[in-house]
Write a protein that holds these residues in place. Structure first.
Motif, PDB file in Angstrom:
ATOM      1  N   LYS A 187       0.825  -1.212   0.000  1.00 45.74           N
ATOM      2  CA  LYS A 187       0.000   0.000   0.000  1.00 45.74           C
ATOM      3  C   LYS A 187       0.860   1.263   0.000  1.00 45.74           C
ATOM      4  CE  LYS A 187      -4.306  -1.857   1.843  1.00 45.74           C
ATOM      5  NZ  LYS A 187      -3.974  -3.249   1.501  1.00 45.74           N
ATOM      6  N   VAL A 188       2.040   1.198   0.598  1.00 42.74           N
ATOM      7  CA  VAL A 188       2.963   2.334   0.537  1.00 42.74           C
ATOM      8  C   VAL A 188       3.459   2.508  -0.895  1.00 42.74           C
ATOM      9  CG1 VAL A 188       5.185   3.231   1.332  1.00 42.74           C
ATOM     10  CG2 VAL A 188       3.656   2.069   2.930  1.00 42.74           C
ATOM     11  N   ALA A 189       3.822   1.406  -1.528  1.00 37.43           N
ATOM     12  CA  ALA A 189       4.278   1.466  -2.916  1.00 37.43           C
ATOM     13  C   ALA A 189       3.192   2.026  -3.824  1.00 37.43           C
ATOM     14  CB  ALA A 189       4.697   0.076  -3.392  1.00 37.43           C
ATOM     15  N   MET A 190       1.940   1.569  -3.629  1.00 32.07           N
ATOM     16  CA  MET A 190       0.858   2.032  -4.498  1.00 32.07           C
ATOM     17  C   MET A 190       0.594   3.519  -4.321  1.00 32.07           C
ATOM     18  SD  MET A 190       0.166  -0.608  -6.220  1.00 32.07           S
ATOM     19  CE  MET A 190      -1.425  -0.591  -7.000  1.00 32.07           C
ATOM     20  N   GLU A 191       0.669   4.004  -3.084  1.00 33.73           N
ATOM     21  CA  GLU A 191       0.475   5.442  -2.875  1.00 33.73           C
ATOM     22  C   GLU A 191       1.582   6.239  -3.558  1.00 33.73           C
ATOM     23  OE1 GLU A 191       0.136   8.777   0.684  1.00 33.73           O
ATOM     24  OE2 GLU A 191      -0.058   6.652   1.178  1.00 33.73           O
ATOM     25  N   MET A 192       2.831   5.781  -3.428  1.00 33.42           N
ATOM     26  CA  MET A 192       3.938   6.460  -4.100  1.00 33.42           C
ATOM     27  C   MET A 192       3.727   6.473  -5.612  1.00 33.42           C
ATOM     28  SD  MET A 192       7.266   4.996  -2.018  1.00 33.42           S
ATOM     29  CE  MET A 192       8.428   5.959  -3.037  1.00 33.42           C
ATOM     30  N   LEU A 193       3.285   5.337  -6.156  1.00 33.16           N
ATOM     31  CA  LEU A 193       3.144   5.209  -7.611  1.00 33.16           C
ATOM     32  C   LEU A 193       1.949   5.980  -8.154  1.00 33.16           C
ATOM     33  CD1 LEU A 193       3.945   1.409  -7.731  1.00 33.16           C
ATOM     34  CD2 LEU A 193       5.326   3.193  -8.826  1.00 33.16           C
ATOM     35  N   PHE A 194       0.837   5.988  -7.436  1.00 36.33           N
ATOM     36  CA  PHE A 194      -0.390   6.629  -7.920  1.00 36.33           C
ATOM     37  C   PHE A 194      -0.371   8.142  -7.745  1.00 36.33           C
ATOM     38  CE2 PHE A 194      -2.843   2.477  -7.071  1.00 36.33           C
ATOM     39  CZ  PHE A 194      -2.591   2.040  -8.367  1.00 36.33           C
ATOM     40  N   THR A 195       0.350   8.634  -6.739  1.00 42.31           N
ATOM     41  CA  THR A 195       0.324  10.074  -6.466  1.00 42.31           C
ATOM     42  C   THR A 195       1.617  10.782  -6.852  1.00 42.31           C
ATOM     43  OG1 THR A 195       1.200   9.925  -4.209  1.00 42.31           O
ATOM     44  CG2 THR A 195      -1.182   9.605  -4.498  1.00 42.31           C
ATOM     45  N   GLY A 196       2.729  10.066  -6.870  1.00 43.72           N
ATOM     46  CA  GLY A 196       4.015  10.700  -7.135  1.00 43.72           C
ATOM     47  C   GLY A 196       4.516  11.543  -5.976  1.00 43.72           C
ATOM     48  N   THR A 197       3.820  11.502  -4.834  1.00 38.32           N
ATOM     49  CA  THR A 197       4.206  12.321  -3.688  1.00 38.32           C
ATOM     50  C   THR A 197       5.495  11.796  -3.062  1.00 38.32           C
ATOM     51  OG1 THR A 197       1.878  12.759  -3.242  1.00 38.32           O
ATOM     52  CG2 THR A 197       3.435  13.222  -1.468  1.00 38.32           C
ATOM     53  N   PRO A 198       6.480  12.669  -2.830  1.00 33.33           N
ATOM     54  CA  PRO A 198       7.742  12.214  -2.222  1.00 33.33           C
ATOM     55  C   PRO A 198       7.526  11.773  -0.776  1.00 33.33           C
ATOM     56  CG  PRO A 198       7.994  14.376  -3.273  1.00 33.33           C
ATOM     57  CD  PRO A 198       6.527  14.095  -3.196  1.00 33.33           C
ATOM     58  N   ILE A 199       8.361  10.841  -0.335  1.00 32.66           N
ATOM     59  CA  ILE A 199       8.396  10.484   1.076  1.00 32.66           C
ATOM     60  C   ILE A 199       9.745  10.899   1.639  1.00 32.66           C
ATOM     61  CG2 ILE A 199       6.794   8.567   0.773  1.00 32.66           C
ATOM     62  CD1 ILE A 199       9.168   6.648   1.054  1.00 32.66           C
ATOM     63  N   SER A 200       9.763  11.202   2.912  1.00 29.18           N
ATOM     64  CA  SER A 200      10.990  11.646   3.562  1.00 29.18           C
ATOM     65  C   SER A 200      11.922  10.473   3.810  1.00 29.18           C
ATOM     66  CB  SER A 200      10.655  12.312   4.899  1.00 29.18           C
ATOM     67  OG  SER A 200      10.171  11.329   5.811  1.00 29.18           O
ATOM     68  N   ALA A 201      13.143  10.799   4.181  1.00 30.88           N
ATOM     69  CA  ALA A 201      14.111   9.758   4.507  1.00 30.88           C
ATOM     70  C   ALA A 201      13.620   8.932   5.697  1.00 30.88           C
ATOM     71  CB  ALA A 201      15.470  10.386   4.810  1.00 30.88           C
ATOM     72  N   HIS A 202      13.021   9.588   6.683  1.00 33.21           N
ATOM     73  CA  HIS A 202      12.554   8.856   7.861  1.00 33.21           C
ATOM     74  C   HIS A 202      11.381   7.946   7.523  1.00 33.21           C
ATOM     75  CE1 HIS A 202      15.239  10.560  10.836  1.00 33.21           C
ATOM     76  NE2 HIS A 202      15.065  11.749  10.273  1.00 33.21           N
ATOM     77  N   ASP A 203      10.503   8.382   6.617  1.00 31.00           N
ATOM     78  CA  ASP A 203       9.429   7.490   6.169  1.00 31.00           C
ATOM     79  C   ASP A 203       9.995   6.344   5.338  1.00 31.00           C
ATOM     80  OD1 ASP A 203       7.367   8.762   7.445  1.00 31.00           O
ATOM     81  OD2 ASP A 203       6.766   9.976   5.720  1.00 31.00           O
ATOM     82  N   ALA A 204      11.007   6.640   4.550  1.00 30.56           N
ATOM     83  CA  ALA A 204      11.666   5.589   3.767  1.00 30.56           C
ATOM     84  C   ALA A 204      12.284   4.542   4.689  1.00 30.56           C
ATOM     85  CB  ALA A 204      12.736   6.194   2.865  1.00 30.56           C
TER      86      ALA A 204
END
Length: 297
Positions: A187-204
């Motif tokens: 679900k994290v991957a899908m959100e990244m792929l569908f929205t293109g929204t960056p995630i922070s290093a700490h979220d990564a």
């Protein structure tokens, strides 16, 4: 003054200063030679590969991918090579594919070559017999994020960010999704792929895309520290372990245990497998041979 006399005088000045002349084989031109797209150096078992095109945000052009592939494969079976670190110059680790190479004018054959070469590099990172560490200090997007996800270990600074923004320019990040979908929850991957929204290093870090997050000042030492610990182990033992880990991860539980059990037996047959056990029993430091041959019977 003639050109030949100028060359002799300048070369003489370098000889007098005790330095090797940089003019041997050089040509005078109106423009400087382009810098290499990647730069490599190797010391004490650690090969450092640096993406070296900051003006183009270290885009993974076909030429960059081919250079990176060559840097990885050179003397890959040498016992002197124990770990690879991939880093980048500039504030962007990599912005992903060079979109200028993906216009319709380049044609489908060129597009296929770009993605095929990219896939070869990404799978190579997991198939080579030594661990590969990504050292990230900045932005990693699209195929640049895929590169991080494909490495065995990733150390990032607190200012680093990760994104798959292809959907926003009409090119869904399908190939980056292969690596990212295997590194983070679905679900994290899908959100990244569908929205293109960056995630922070700490979220990564929270989601498993990177191994650890450090301050910018500590990045070099942290990556070097991990590399030193890898180098302290037996190369064939690490190579066997890495190959088995990636293979069993694609299998079901029972098949994975069956494979891992067979490999443990193979590991015990290695010279260094037996040396490590003898050293433990004898309460001493092991002396690794770094040879892949089995222990003689």
């Amino acid at each position: 003054m003639s050109r030949s006399l100028l060359l002799r005088r300048v070369s003489g000045l370098f000889r007098l200063s005790g330095k090797t002349s940089p003019l041997r084989g050089a040509r005078f031109s109106s423009s400087l030679e382009p810098e290499p797209l990647t730069v490599t150096e190797q010391n004490h078992g650690v090969r450092r590969i640096t993406l070296n095109n900051p003006k183009k945000r270290n885009a993974l052009s076909l030429a960059m991918l081919e250079s990176l592939k060559e840097n990885i494969l050179t003397d890959i079976d040498s016992p002197e090579l124990r770990v690879i670190i991939i880093s980048a110059r500039g504030p962007v680790f990599s912005s992903g594919h060079d979109l200028k190479e993906l216009t319709s004018s380049r044609g489908a054959d060129h597009h296929r070559k770009v993605f095929q070469t990219c896939s070869e590099v990404m799978t190579l990172l997991q198939d080579v017999p030594v661990p590969v560490i990504a050292m990230v200090n900045g932005v990693a997007t699209a195929a640049g994020c895929q590169l991080v996800a494909s490495c065995d270990i990733a150390v990032a600074t607190e200012k680093s960010t990760f994104a798959t923004p292809g959907v926003n320019v009409g090119l869904f990040c399908s190939t980056p999704a292969v690596a990212i979908g295997r590194a983070v929850p679905r679900k994290v991957a899908m959100e990244m792929l569908f929205t293109g929204t960056p995630i922070s290093a700490h979220d990564a870090l929270l989601h498993g895309l990177v191994s650890r997050v450090v301050s910018e000042e500590r990045l070099e030492e942290e990556a070097a520290s991990i590399a030193r610990r890898v180098c302290a182990a037996s190369r064939p033992v690490v190579a066997l372990g890495k190959a088995t880990f990636h293979r069993q991860m694609s299998q079901g539980r029972d098949a994975a245990y069956a494979l891992a059990s067979r490999v443990m037996v193979d590991n015990l047959r290695l010279r260094d497998g037996q040396e490590g056990i003898r050293a433990f029993v004898e309460k001493r430091e092991p002396v690794w041979s770094h040879q892949a041959e089995p222990e003689p019977l």
